[in-house]
Each structure stands twice: as structure tokens, then as C-alpha cells.
Design a protein around this motif. Structure first.
Motif, PDB file in Angstrom:
ATOM      1  N   PHE A  41     -17.316 -17.637  36.610  1.00  0.00           N
ATOM      2  CA  PHE A  41     -18.537 -18.435  37.611  1.00  0.00           C
ATOM      3  C   PHE A  41     -18.149 -19.652  37.764  1.00  0.00           C
ATOM      4  N   GLY A  42     -18.355 -20.231  39.055  1.00  0.00           N
ATOM      5  CA  GLY A  42     -18.479 -21.654  39.074  1.00  0.00           C
ATOM      6  C   GLY A  42     -19.756 -22.169  38.593  1.00  0.00           C
ATOM      7  N   GLY A  43     -19.924 -23.449  38.577  1.00  0.00           N
ATOM      8  CA  GLY A  43     -20.994 -24.191  38.044  1.00  0.00           C
ATOM      9  C   GLY A  43     -22.213 -24.185  39.003  1.00  0.00           C
TER      10      GLY A  43
ATOM     11  N   PHE B  18     -24.009 -19.079  43.020  1.00  0.00           N
ATOM     12  CA  PHE B  18     -22.909 -18.999  42.167  1.00  0.00           C
ATOM     13  C   PHE B  18     -21.647 -18.364  42.814  1.00  0.00           C
TER      14      PHE B  18
ATOM     15  N   GLN C  21     -29.520 -16.981  42.440  1.00  0.00           N
ATOM     16  CA  GLN C  21     -30.337 -17.052  41.574  1.00  0.00           C
ATOM     17  C   GLN C  21     -31.455 -17.782  41.568  1.00  0.00           C
TER      18      GLN C  21
ATOM     19  N   GLY D 296     -28.470 -25.374  33.525  1.00  0.00           N
ATOM     20  CA  GLY D 296     -27.668 -26.319  34.412  1.00  0.00           C
ATOM     21  C   GLY D 296     -26.257 -25.599  34.695  1.00  0.00           C
ATOM     22  N   GLN D 297     -26.029 -24.560  33.951  1.00  0.00           N
ATOM     23  CA  GLN D 297     -24.450 -24.145  34.206  1.00  0.00           C
ATOM     24  C   GLN D 297     -24.318 -22.638  34.622  1.00  0.00           C
ATOM     25  N   GLY D 298     -23.011 -22.271  35.144  1.00  0.00           N
ATOM     26  CA  GLY D 298     -22.784 -20.785  35.406  1.00  0.00           C
ATOM     27  C   GLY D 298     -22.996 -20.012  34.207  1.00  0.00           C
ATOM     28  N   PRO D 299     -22.888 -18.761  34.527  1.00  0.00           N
ATOM     29  CA  PRO D 299     -23.001 -17.915  33.222  1.00  0.00           C
ATOM     30  C   PRO D 299     -21.448 -17.854  32.857  1.00  0.00           C
ATOM     31  N   GLN D 300     -21.404 -17.581  31.143  1.00  0.00           N
ATOM     32  CA  GLN D 300     -20.110 -17.221  30.559  1.00  0.00           C
ATOM     33  C   GLN D 300     -19.867 -16.196  30.131  1.00  0.00           C
TER      34      GLN D 300
ATOM     35  N   TYR E 199     -23.165 -14.817  44.112  1.00  0.00           N
ATOM     36  CA  TYR E 199     -24.473 -14.360  43.791  1.00  0.00           C
ATOM     37  C   TYR E 199     -25.582 -15.507  44.007  1.00  0.00           C
TER      38      TYR E 199
END
Lengths: 116, 113
Positions: A106-108, A90, A38, B40-44, A36
Motif C-alpha cells: 500500500f501507499g501511505g 489507498f 477507508q 496514519g499509515q497504509g496497511p502492512q 481502496y
């Protein structure tokens, strides 16, 4: 439980140069795999996906990704980057046999910057 | 076809308050999922609903709840807001082809002060 690692937090490339964003996953079987993109303050746009079959998949905006089972990787590539590609990318996986519905892990993320 | 829509776009709440976020899926999609994305993070993953039933729940406290309506739209509710709940809340819908292929809305930016 599955996990996703994107080793590169930031990447800077020159416009017109090639790009490869790395993604590694941890899961007992072959998951379904996604990339993805963003843009700042925006939602996520699906670039491409892998469910089965040909391990090289084509996506939108000239992106492609290759699934390598032996390396548990699903790296994203583009032959020539455009300034408009600057965004956060992502990698995500779904475990199709999970009892957690269609939960995406998801990864960071990797922030891509493009130099003129 | 219109994409996934979410409302409101932004909102600011005070600690201890309650908030309701809304999502309308792509026409024909019967599954809605909610994600929290801290800066700053990926979605949870928070929840998935399909045909008004909960199909998946992430590792979030009971202060978080959701429901899906007969028209497949969904609400996410968060009680007793904490500063740490400040995030972008994303809704995704899927269906018609592959239930694992999810399409995201623009998100609701929640700020808790």
C-alpha cells in the motif's frame, strides 16, 4: 521489491468539483493495481482494480482510474465529488510473480476532505 | 453474502501479554491475509494463508504467528505485546475468481498500554 507512493497526504476539494488522486508505483514489470477507500475507523473497501487490458477502468461510486505504463502511475479520478466521498484513499499493488503470495503493498494514503 | 468478519472489534492489552484475533472469510473464499495498519499509515502485510498453508510472510518478528482452520477461518496471534503493536489489524479474504482481489473486514483495534 515493489513500492507505492501517494504524493498528496491531504487534499481538499469543494463539493461538485472534480478530483484526481495520484499514485505512482515502482516495480520491474506491470503489477496488478488497486484503489481502496477507508472511512474513519472502518476497514477497506475496494473501489476498482486493474489487471490487464483497457487502461481506463471504472469502479464503484463513480470513480475511475487510468493506468499509464510510461509514467508508472495509476491515478484515481471522479468528475464530481460528493460530501460522502470524504475518506482516506489507498493505492495498492500486487506483484503477480512474487513468492510472497498475494501480498498487497500500500501507499501511505491520501486524506480527502470535501468543502460544502 | 456476508462479508469478512473479525472479532473482537476492540481490545486493550498490557505490555507483555498475548492476544488472539479472529477472522472469518467470505463464504467460498479459501485464502486469508492479515495486515497491520498503524495510525496514519497504509496497511502492512503480515501473513497470507491458503488451504491452511502459509503462502506469504511479511517483515514481522516471530512474536507474530497465524493459522488457518479447515473451515478457512483464521487466527492471528501476537506474543509479548509491545506498545508499538497498537494498531488496526485487518483481515482480507480472496478466492473464487481472482486470488489477487482481496476483500477486507472491519478490523480489530488493538491498544497496548
Amino acid at each position: 521489491a515493489q513500492s507505492v507512493t501517494q504524493p498528496d497526504i491531504h487534499i481538499t476539494v469543494s463539493e461538485g468539483a472534480s478530483l484526481e488522486l495520484r499514485c505512482n508505483y515502482s516495480y520491474g514489470a506491470t503489477p496488478y493495481l488497486f484503489w481502496y477507500v477507508q472511512s474513519p475507523g472502518q476497514g477497506l473497501q475496494l473501489l476498482l482494480k486493474y489487471f490487464s487490458g483497457d487502461t481506463l477502468v471504472q469502479g464503484i461510486k463513480g470513480f475511475e482510474a487510468e493506468f499509464k505504463r510510461s509514467q508508472s502511475s495509476f491515478n484515481l479520478r471522479k468528475p464530481s465529488v460528493h460530501w460522502s466521498d470524504a475518506a482516506e484513499y489507498f493505492c495498492a499493488v500486487v506483484a503477480p510473480t512474487s513468492n510472497a503470495g498475494n501480498m498487497l503493498t500500500f501507499g501511505g494514503g491520501t486524506r480527502l476532505m470535501v468543502k460544502p | 453474502d456476508a462479508g469478512v468478519t473479525q472479532s473482537p472489534t476492540h481490545l486493550i492489552k498490557t505490555r507483555g501479554q498475548h492476544v488472539t484475533l479472529r477472522c472469518s472469510p467470505i463464504s467460498g473464499h479459501k485464502s486469508v491475509s492479515w495486515y497491520q495498519q498503524v495510525l496514519g499509515q497504509g496497511p502492512q502485510f503480515i501473513f497470507q494463508y491458503y488451504e491452511k498453508e502459509e503462502r506469504g510472510r511479511g517483515n514481522f518478528p516471530d512474536r507474530f504467528s497465524a493459522r488457518q482452520f479447515p473451515n478457512y477461518s483464521s487466527e492471528l496471534n501476537v506474543n509479548a505485546l509491545l506498545l508499538g503493536d497498537s494498531a488496526l489489524y485487518l483481515c482480507a479474504s480472496s478466492g473464487r475468481g481472482n486470488p489477487y482481489e482481496q476483500y477486507f473486514g472491519p478490523g480489530t483495534r488493538l491498544t497496548v498500554t
